[in-house]
Motif scaffolding. Structure first.
Motif, short mmCIF file in Angstrom:
data_model
loop_
_atom_site.label_atom_id
_atom_site.label_comp_id
_atom_site.label_asym_id
_atom_site.label_seq_id
_atom_site.Cartn_x
_atom_site.Cartn_y
_atom_site.Cartn_z
N LYS A 72 -14.14 5.02 -18.64
CA LYS A 72 -13.42 3.94 -19.30
C LYS A 72 -11.94 3.98 -18.94
CE LYS A 72 -12.47 0.55 -22.08
NZ LYS A 72 -12.81 -0.84 -21.71
N ILE A 73 -11.36 5.17 -19.00
CA ILE A 73 -9.96 5.39 -18.65
C ILE A 73 -9.91 6.52 -17.63
CG2 ILE A 73 -7.68 6.07 -19.47
CD1 ILE A 73 -8.37 3.41 -20.58
N PHE A 108 -12.48 6.77 -26.84
CA PHE A 108 -13.44 5.73 -26.45
C PHE A 108 -14.83 6.34 -26.50
CE2 PHE A 108 -9.56 4.14 -24.48
CZ PHE A 108 -9.65 2.77 -24.69
N TRP A 168 -18.73 0.35 -24.33
CA TRP A 168 -17.50 1.11 -24.54
C TRP A 168 -16.73 0.52 -25.71
CZ3 TRP A 168 -16.41 5.75 -23.30
CH2 TRP A 168 -16.80 6.32 -22.08
N HIS A 170 -13.43 1.48 -28.57
CA HIS A 170 -12.36 2.39 -28.99
C HIS A 170 -12.47 2.62 -30.49
CE1 HIS A 170 -8.24 3.81 -29.97
NE2 HIS A 170 -8.35 4.38 -28.79
N ASP A 185 -12.09 -0.90 -31.94
CA ASP A 185 -11.44 -1.72 -30.91
C ASP A 185 -10.11 -2.29 -31.40
OD1 ASP A 185 -13.04 -1.36 -28.69
OD2 ASP A 185 -14.37 -3.02 -29.17
N ASP A 226 -11.06 9.89 -23.06
CA ASP A 226 -9.69 9.91 -23.59
C ASP A 226 -9.67 10.29 -25.08
OD1 ASP A 226 -7.66 9.62 -21.73
OD2 ASP A 226 -6.77 7.95 -22.82
N THR A 241 -3.31 -3.19 -30.41
CA THR A 241 -3.92 -3.48 -29.11
C THR A 241 -4.47 -2.20 -28.51
OG1 THR A 241 -2.37 -5.30 -28.75
CG2 THR A 241 -3.53 -4.43 -26.82
N VAL A 242 -5.72 -2.21 -28.12
CA VAL A 242 -6.37 -1.02 -27.57
C VAL A 242 -5.69 -0.63 -26.25
CG1 VAL A 242 -8.53 -0.11 -26.61
CG2 VAL A 242 -8.57 -1.54 -28.66
N PRO A 243 -5.38 0.65 -26.07
CA PRO A 243 -4.72 1.07 -24.84
C PRO A 243 -5.60 0.89 -23.61
CG PRO A 243 -5.41 2.97 -26.14
CD PRO A 243 -5.62 1.76 -26.99
N THR A 244 -4.97 0.61 -22.49
CA THR A 244 -5.68 0.46 -21.22
C THR A 244 -5.27 1.54 -20.23
OG1 THR A 244 -3.98 -1.08 -20.44
CG2 THR A 244 -5.92 -2.03 -21.50
N THR A 245 -4.40 2.44 -20.67
CA THR A 245 -3.95 3.56 -19.84
C THR A 245 -4.16 4.85 -20.63
OG1 THR A 245 -1.69 3.28 -20.67
CG2 THR A 245 -2.26 2.17 -18.59
#
Length: 298
Positions: A72-73, A108, A168, A170, A185, A226, A241-245
Motif C-alpha cells: 500500500k505504501i 493500513f 486496503w 487505513h 479511512d 506502515d 486525509t489519509v496519508p499517501t506517503t
C-alpha cells in the motif's frame, strides 16, 4: 514588519509576529507528535523475514514475511497467514506501558478471512484479564475492536462501521484525555468510549499478527502496512486525509509560538526556520501576541 519585503503586518506598532500559519491543506494534527515507539514500514524483499523498526526495536518473525505483491505504501507490506501461527513479536518494553496517557495506533490493513482477525496486542497464553495489556482485532463482522485491561476490568470499543474485506483500509485508534476514538479511512467513527483506566502492565512480548503470546484465539490473515504506535499523543481527534506517503520516523515539530521560528509548508509538507517566498497570502493567518510582542525588539 515586512516578510520578504512584500507582506506586512497591519495595525501593529513596534509589533512582533508571534505565529505565522499557512492553513492550506493543514490537518488538525499539525502539533507536536513524538517519534513512533513502533515504526514498521514493512518494506523488504518478497518473502523477506526481516522487519526493520524505526524505533530500533528487534522483531522476531514466525511464518510472517514481507511481500511485494500488494504493498500500500512503499515497496512491500507485511503478509500474515491466519491459522499458521503467523506473527512478529518484540520483547516487552516500558514504551508499551501507556498508563493513563494518550496514544495512537495507525496502519493500513487488508484482511482476507471472515473471522476474528487479531492484529496486535500484549496477551498472556491464558488470555486472562490480569495478563492482558490491550488487544486490537477486526471482528468476524468486520468491525474494529479495541480491548484494554486495567488488570481487573476489560473495557472495550467496537467501531460502528465495518472494514471491508480484501480492501486496503487505513485504521487509526487514539486515546485522547481518556476518550478512545477510531478512524476508518480518515473518517471519525460514530462510536467512542471513555476508557481513562491505566493500561495494565504485562511482561509478555508485544505481537503483530496474533494477540501477544496467546495462540488459541486465532491470528490475522492478510496484509498490514506502515504500522506505527505513538505514545503520549493522539495524532488526530477529528477526521483527516489519509496519508499517501510513509509516516515520519522522527518527531513532528510543532509550529513555533513566541517567535517566527518555524513555518509549516503545506505544499512540500515540511517545516522551515523562516518564511520563503509564499506564493499567495490568501490562506495565511498572522497572529500577534501583545504580551510577547511587547518584549521583542523591533
Amino acid at each position: 514588519i515586512a516578510i520578504n519585503g512584500s507582506l506586512s503586518v497591519q495595525n501593529m506598532v513596534d509589533g512582533f509576529v508571534d505565529e505565522y500559519v499557512d492553513e492550506t491543506g493543514v490537518q488538525p494534527t499539525v502539533h507536536g507528535i513524538p517519534a513512533p515507539i513502533v515504526g514498521l514500514h514493512m518494506d523488504g524483499s518478497d518473502g523477506g523475514t526481516t522487519f526493520t523498526d524505526t524505533s530500533g526495536k528487534t522483531w522476531t518473525q514466525a511464518s510472517a514475511t514481507t511481500s511485494t505483491v500488494s504493498p500500500k505504501i512503499g515497496t512491500a507490506s507485511g503478509l500474515f497467514t491466519q491459522g499458521a501461527n503467523s506473527y512478529i513479536s518484540t520483547p516487552d518494553h516500558t514504551d508499551f506501558h501507556f498508563g493513563t496517557g494518550d496514544f495512537t495506533i495507525s496502519f493500513f490493513v487488508k484482511y482476507s478471512n471472515v473471522a476474528n482477525n487479531y492484529i496486535c496486542g500484549q496477551v498472556d497464553t491464558g488470555f486472562t484479564v490480569a495478563g492482558i495489556s490491550f488487544v486490537l482485532l477486526i471482528g468476524a463482522s468486520g468491525n474494529a475492536i479495541l480491548e484494554i485491561s486495567d488488570g481487573t476490568n476489560f473495557p472495550s470499543l467496537t467501531s460502528a462501521s465495518a472494514i471491508s474485506i480484501n480492501t486496503w483500509t487505513h485504521l487509526e485508534i487514539v486515546r485522547s484525555n481518556g476518550t478512545v476514538m477510531m478512524f476508518i479511512d480518515g473518517v471519525k467513527d460514530a462510536n467512542t468510549a471513555s476508557i481513562p483506566v491505566s493500561v495494565n502492565v504485562v511482561t509478555t512480548p508485544f505481537s503483530i499478527g496474533r494477540p501477544g503470546s496467546n495462540v488459541n484465539n486465532g491470528g490475522f490473515g492478510g496484509y498490514i502496512d506502515d504500522f506505527k504506535i505513538i505514545k503520549g499523543s493522539a495524532e488526530h481527534t477529528q477526521s483527516f486525509t489519509v496519508p499517501t506517503t510513509p509516516f515520519s520516523d522522527v518527531a513532528i515539530v510543532p509550529l513555533g509560538t513566541g517567535s517566527i521560528n518555524q513555518v509549516y509548508d503545506s505544499v512540500n509538507d515540511s517545516y522551515s526556520g523562516h518564511i520563503v517566498s509564499p506564493p499567495s497570502t490568501n490562506n495565511m493567518t498572522l497572529v500577534s501576541n501583545p504580551v510577547i510582542a511587547a518584549a521583542q525588539p523591533t
